[in-house]
Enzyme design. Structure first.
Site, PDB file in Angstrom:
ATOM      1  N   GLU A 143     -12.988   3.263  -0.333  1.00 14.47           N
ATOM      2  CA  GLU A 143     -13.559   4.092   0.733  1.00 14.47           C
ATOM      3  C   GLU A 143     -15.067   4.236   0.578  1.00 14.47           C
ATOM      4  OE1 GLU A 143     -13.181   8.661   2.491  1.00 14.47           O
ATOM      5  OE2 GLU A 143     -12.463   8.170   0.484  1.00 14.47           O
ATOM      6  N   GLU A 240      -8.901  15.459   6.688  1.00 15.38           N
ATOM      7  CA  GLU A 240      -9.577  15.830   5.440  1.00 15.38           C
ATOM      8  C   GLU A 240     -10.830  16.630   5.776  1.00 15.38           C
ATOM      9  OE1 GLU A 240     -10.522  13.555   1.263  1.00 15.38           O
ATOM     10  OE2 GLU A 240     -11.551  12.814   3.049  1.00 15.38           O
TER      11      GLU A 240
END
Length: 264
Positions: A143, A240
């Site tokens: 990521e 998130e």
């Protein structure tokens, strides 16, 4: 329609961690993710998942000494043995939780460290992790993370991540597209999604710039959700973000999408 997973490390902090599974299911979530499971026995987490009827979508591999500011080991030269031990632990948890995706954090190398050496270490460690995970039916995710939140984080851009994935050529190595981080570093979210969708294994969302609910800030998430449908994205969207007040009070943005999904 999008499938949304609650990130239990950031959401539902009104209750202890193991109670958050029930809370998420009560609000209509069918999947969950979190940062790290390692403070709890895997079987205890599995029981909470099963009782709530939830799918474990994603979690992170061990990331080193978080209290000391470490944010992963994959690109940190000299820590290869510790990295490999962490992958073994993470895959044991993945098996126990029925989780098919593991995020491997790159880390924040010392400023004096050679970028070339960090890159070589990163490739070596990702090759190892992908090979080990393949035997478990698990995808390894990397990521890009913005350096405003994580100074010196090794992986920051989409093109960097996809070049690494292509260089290694592992079919179970994919990229985790966090729209919050991508918007801060480079923007152009829709173009990035169109360009890279075939190699994206997971999507995460949060409002920009404050990382609150997705209906706050500068990003038009309804447009992006519709685009993901158009592109045929079949994965989960991880929520998130940090709620502005209580988690439940801030879920108004989600309810129309859950109703639409239920009507299918």
């Amino acid at each position: 329609m999008p499938r949304f997973a609650a990130n239990l490390s950031l959401l539902y902090q009104e209750v202890p961690f193991l109670e958050r599974f029930h809370e998420a299911a009560s609000d209509g979530f069918r999947g969950v993710e979190f940062l790290f499971p390692y403070d709890h026995p895997a079987q205890e987490i599995r029981t909470r998942l099963d009782d709530a009827g939830l799918t474990q979508v994603l979690f992170n591999g061990p990331a080193g000494d978080l209290a000391a500011g470490e944010r992963g080991l994959a690109a940190i030269p000299g820590r290869e043995a510790q990295f490999r031990d962490g992958i073994e632990i993470a895959l044991d948890y993945a098996d126990a939780l029925g989780c098919r995706q593991l995020h491997v954090m790159a880390g924040c190398p010392d400023a004096a460290e050679s970028p070339e050496r960090c890159h070589a270490t990163y490739l070596e460690n990702l090759a190892y992790a992908s090979g080990q995970a393949s035997a478990h039916g698990v995808d390894i995710l990397i990521e890009p993370i913005n350096p405003r939140d994580f100074p010196r984080y090794f992986l920051t851009r989409q093109d960097q991540a996809h070049a690494i994935r292509q260089a290694l050529g592992a079919s179970n190595l994919k990229v985790q597209f966090d729209a919050y981080h991508c918007q801060i570093v480079e923007g152009d979210l829709a173009v990035k999604l169109r360009q890279y969708i075939a190699s994206i294994g997971h999507v995460q969302v949060a409002g920009v710039p404050a990382r609150h609910e997705p209906d706050t800030g500068e990003v038009n998430y309804p447009f992006l959700f519709r685009l993901l449908d158009e592109l045929g994205y079949a994965g989960w969207i991880g929520c998130e973000y940090r709620p502005q007040s209580t988690t439940r009070a801030g879920l108004g943005w989600l309810k129309p999408w859950l109703r639409a999904t239920a009507a299918k």
